[in-house]
Design a protein around this motif. Structure first.
Motif, PDB file in Angstrom:
ATOM      1  N   ARG A 128       6.817 -71.910  15.009  1.00 44.16           N
ATOM      2  CA  ARG A 128       8.089 -71.244  15.805  1.00 44.16           C
ATOM      3  C   ARG A 128       7.854 -70.248  16.743  1.00 44.16           C
ATOM      4  N   LYS A 144      14.252 -57.414  14.280  1.00 48.24           N
ATOM      5  CA  LYS A 144      13.507 -56.464  14.399  1.00 48.24           C
ATOM      6  C   LYS A 144      13.052 -55.768  15.500  1.00 48.24           C
ATOM      7  N   ARG A 151      14.798 -52.981  13.292  1.00 47.85           N
ATOM      8  CA  ARG A 151      14.354 -52.106  12.498  1.00 47.85           C
ATOM      9  C   ARG A 151      13.070 -51.081  13.088  1.00 47.85           C
ATOM     10  N   LYS A 152      12.604 -51.129  14.522  1.00 50.90           N
ATOM     11  CA  LYS A 152      11.762 -50.333  14.650  1.00 50.90           C
ATOM     12  C   LYS A 152      12.187 -49.275  16.150  1.00 50.90           C
ATOM     13  N   ASN A 177       7.369 -54.525  23.007  1.00 49.62           N
ATOM     14  CA  ASN A 177       7.068 -54.339  21.870  1.00 49.62           C
ATOM     15  C   ASN A 177       6.802 -55.696  20.783  1.00 49.62           C
ATOM     16  N   ARG A 201       1.841 -70.603  12.207  1.00 50.66           N
ATOM     17  CA  ARG A 201       0.769 -70.180  10.871  1.00 50.66           C
ATOM     18  C   ARG A 201      -0.539 -71.164  10.130  1.00 50.66           C
ATOM     19  N   LYS A 223      -5.868 -57.914  13.444  1.00 51.06           N
ATOM     20  CA  LYS A 223      -5.221 -57.726  11.983  1.00 51.06           C
ATOM     21  C   LYS A 223      -6.005 -58.147  10.512  1.00 51.06           C
ATOM     22  N   TYR A 231      -5.566 -57.477   7.669  1.00 53.21           N
ATOM     23  CA  TYR A 231      -5.644 -58.030   6.223  1.00 53.21           C
ATOM     24  C   TYR A 231      -6.063 -58.464   4.943  1.00 53.21           C
ATOM     25  N   ASN A 247       0.889 -54.041  -0.244  1.00 58.76           N
ATOM     26  CA  ASN A 247       1.933 -54.754  -1.019  1.00 58.76           C
ATOM     27  C   ASN A 247       1.245 -56.260  -2.096  1.00 58.76           C
ATOM     28  N   HIS A 291      -4.155 -61.860  11.018  1.00 59.18           N
ATOM     29  CA  HIS A 291      -3.032 -61.831  12.773  1.00 59.18           C
ATOM     30  C   HIS A 291      -4.185 -61.681  13.322  1.00 59.18           C
ATOM     31  N   GLU A 338       1.493 -65.300  18.401  1.00 57.89           N
ATOM     32  CA  GLU A 338       0.661 -64.753  17.410  1.00 57.89           C
ATOM     33  C   GLU A 338      -0.069 -65.845  16.679  1.00 57.89           C
ATOM     34  N   GLN A 384      -1.432 -66.180  12.373  1.00 58.18           N
ATOM     35  CA  GLN A 384      -1.588 -65.610  11.425  1.00 58.18           C
ATOM     36  C   GLN A 384      -2.016 -66.881  10.668  1.00 58.18           C
ATOM     37  N   GLU A 432       6.714 -63.525  -2.287  1.00 66.91           N
ATOM     38  CA  GLU A 432       6.678 -61.990  -1.557  1.00 66.91           C
ATOM     39  C   GLU A 432       7.707 -62.276  -0.630  1.00 66.91           C
ATOM     40  N   HIS A 433       7.460 -62.896   0.531  1.00 65.39           N
ATOM     41  CA  HIS A 433       8.226 -63.275   1.760  1.00 65.39           C
ATOM     42  C   HIS A 433      10.302 -63.909   0.780  1.00 65.39           C
TER      43      HIS A 433
HETATM   44  P1  0O2 Z   1       8.977 -63.156  10.095  1.00 64.21           P
HETATM   45  O1  0O2 Z   1      10.215 -63.599   9.410  1.00 64.21           O
HETATM   46  O2  0O2 Z   1       8.017 -63.960   9.638  1.00 64.21           O
HETATM   47  O3  0O2 Z   1       9.022 -63.670  11.619  1.00 64.21           O
HETATM   48  P2  0O2 Z   1       3.542 -54.344  14.816  1.00 64.21           P
HETATM   49  O4  0O2 Z   1       4.184 -53.970  15.995  1.00 64.21           O
HETATM   50  O5  0O2 Z   1       2.561 -55.234  14.717  1.00 64.21           O
HETATM   51  O6  0O2 Z   1       3.002 -52.997  13.462  1.00 64.21           O
HETATM   52  P3  0O2 Z   1       4.501 -56.363  12.831  1.00 64.21           P
HETATM   53  O7  0O2 Z   1       5.124 -57.762  14.078  1.00 64.21           O
HETATM   54  O8  0O2 Z   1       5.621 -56.208  11.974  1.00 64.21           O
HETATM   55  O9  0O2 Z   1       3.993 -54.564  13.548  1.00 64.21           O
HETATM   56  O10 0O2 Z   1       3.663 -56.787  12.851  1.00 64.21           O
HETATM   57  P4  0O2 Z   1       2.473 -57.106  11.306  1.00 64.21           P
HETATM   58  O11 0O2 Z   1       2.387 -56.959  10.325  1.00 64.21           O
HETATM   59  O12 0O2 Z   1       1.573 -58.254  12.432  1.00 64.21           O
HETATM   60  O13 0O2 Z   1       3.418 -58.523  10.968  1.00 64.21           O
HETATM   61  C1  0O2 Z   1       4.022 -60.135  11.691  1.00 64.21           C
HETATM   62  C2  0O2 Z   1       4.327 -60.481  10.596  1.00 64.21           C
HETATM   63  O14 0O2 Z   1       3.476 -60.780   9.620  1.00 64.21           O
HETATM   64  C3  0O2 Z   1       5.838 -60.960   9.675  1.00 64.21           C
HETATM   65  O15 0O2 Z   1       6.141 -61.246  10.996  1.00 64.21           O
HETATM   66  C4  0O2 Z   1       5.798 -61.696   8.788  1.00 64.21           C
HETATM   67  O16 0O2 Z   1       6.006 -63.170   9.149  1.00 64.21           O
HETATM   68  C5  0O2 Z   1       4.385 -61.475   8.658  1.00 64.21           C
HETATM   69  N1  0O2 Z   1       4.132 -60.242   7.256  1.00 64.21           N
HETATM   70  C6  0O2 Z   1       3.720 -58.950   7.430  1.00 64.21           C
HETATM   71  N2  0O2 Z   1       3.881 -58.245   6.582  1.00 64.21           N
HETATM   72  C7  0O2 Z   1       3.969 -58.938   5.159  1.00 64.21           C
HETATM   73  C8  0O2 Z   1       4.344 -58.991   4.166  1.00 64.21           C
HETATM   74  O17 0O2 Z   1       4.423 -57.782   3.688  1.00 64.21           O
HETATM   75  N3  0O2 Z   1       5.057 -60.069   3.421  1.00 64.21           N
HETATM   76  C9  0O2 Z   1       4.981 -61.246   3.728  1.00 64.21           C
HETATM   77  N4  0O2 Z   1       5.113 -62.738   2.901  1.00 64.21           N
HETATM   78  N5  0O2 Z   1       4.721 -61.054   5.330  1.00 64.21           N
HETATM   79  C10 0O2 Z   1       4.310 -59.974   6.039  1.00 64.21           C
HETATM   80  P5  0O2 Z   1       7.843 -60.349  10.887  1.00 64.21           P
HETATM   81  O18 0O2 Z   1       9.076 -60.538  11.599  1.00 64.21           O
HETATM   82  O19 0O2 Z   1       8.014 -59.658   9.740  1.00 64.21           O
HETATM   83  O20 0O2 Z   1       8.995 -61.448  10.171  1.00 64.21           O
END
Ligand code: 0O2
Length: 214
Positions: free
Chosen positions: A53, A63, A66-67, A79, A87, A115, A117, A124, A130, A149, A151, A164-165
């Motif tokens: 997407r 976002k 939030r940041k 950023n 994904r 990253k 994880y 959590n 990533h 990105e 994943q 969880e999302h």
């Molecule tokens: P959406 O709605 O999925 O797009 P950074 O600037 O690198 O520090 P960022 O971009 O938040 O921060 O990096 P990170 O940690 O790589 O997370 C990016 C995406 O990973 C998120 O996008 C989620 O899709 C997924 N993700 C990260 N942490 C979690 C989590 O705890 N639970 C779930 N379910 N997904 C997670 P968005 O934009 O937050 O959301």
């Protein structure tokens, strides 16, 4: 008439969405090729499914807020690393590394950031690998590196992450915090299941088997 700065911003936005789309398509095509060749040569389905997407404008603004970043195009480009996101779901834990290694051999894309994880789950319980990929897009002005990105996670990790999302985005869930704690505990079961399923896979498919000759 609209002010020239606004028109320029709209043009810039259009050009950048096009770049993100093209970069994402390039990575998707590579993944498709890897998946098909792997299946032909090893008789084994490496990739279960993939989703992709371009982040919606609402989600980009959310976002940035939030940041605590300014709501500017420049803030997005510098950023946010997941405007274009893919994904990739694999079946087994060891397949995550196989895909990562196969991508790393591709000279035209660079892994800009990892990253992990999976080896270092989030507090959590979130697990996923990533990769921020730098993809060359040849624009009228010359080559541009666009971030995508990727994943990569197993079916089991994806099962956990999708619930969880949902829990986080759903409003008015009774005992949301308790459910979150319960999900964090379940993440350990996901790790155990992934390891045990991988053991079975390693016994079914010799990891050192040579690929079919072309
Ligand atoms: P959406 O709605 O999925 O797009 P950074 O600037 O690198 O520090 P960022 O971009 O938040 O921060 O990096 P990170 O940690 O790589 O997370 C990016 C995406 O990973 C998120 O996008 C989620 O899709 C997924 N993700 C990260 N942490 C979690 C989590 O705890 N639970 C779930 N379910 N997904 C997670 P968005 O934009 O937050 O959301």
């Amino acid at each position: 008439p609209a002010p020239p700065e606004l028109l320029q911003a709209v043009d810039q936005l259009k050009a950048y969405s096009l770049r993100y789309e093209v970069a994402m398509k390039l990575v998707l095509d590579k993944l498709d090729y890897i998946s098909r060749e792997y299946e032909l040569r090893y008789g084994y389905a490496l990739i279960d499914s993939k989703q992709s997407r371009i982040k919606s404008p609402e989600s980009i603004v959310g976002k940035l807020k939030r940041k605590h970043l300014p709501l500017t195009l420049n803030a997005v480009f510098t950023n946010l690393h997941d405007v274009a996101g893919i994904r990739l779901i694999v079946r087994f834990l060891s397949d995550v590394k196989t895909v990562e290694d196969l991508l790393a051999t591709q000279a035209d894309i660079k892994v800009l950031k990892v990253k992990d994880y999976i080896h270092h789950p989030k507090p959590n319980g979130y697990q996923s690998l990533h990769l921020i990929l730098g993809v060359p897009v040849y624009t009228v002005d010359g080559p541009n590196i666009i971030e995508v990105e990727l994943q990569i996670r197993t079916i089991a990790m994806n099962f956990w992450a999708s619930l969880e999302h949902e829990l986080n985005y759903k409003k008015n869930v009774p005992d949301q915090a308790a459910l979150q704690r319960s999900l964090t505990k379940k993440a350990q079961l996901i790790t155990e299941l992934d390891q045990e399923m991988d053991d079975i896979k390693q016994r079914m498919y010799d990891p050192n088997r040579p690929p079919k000759k072309l």
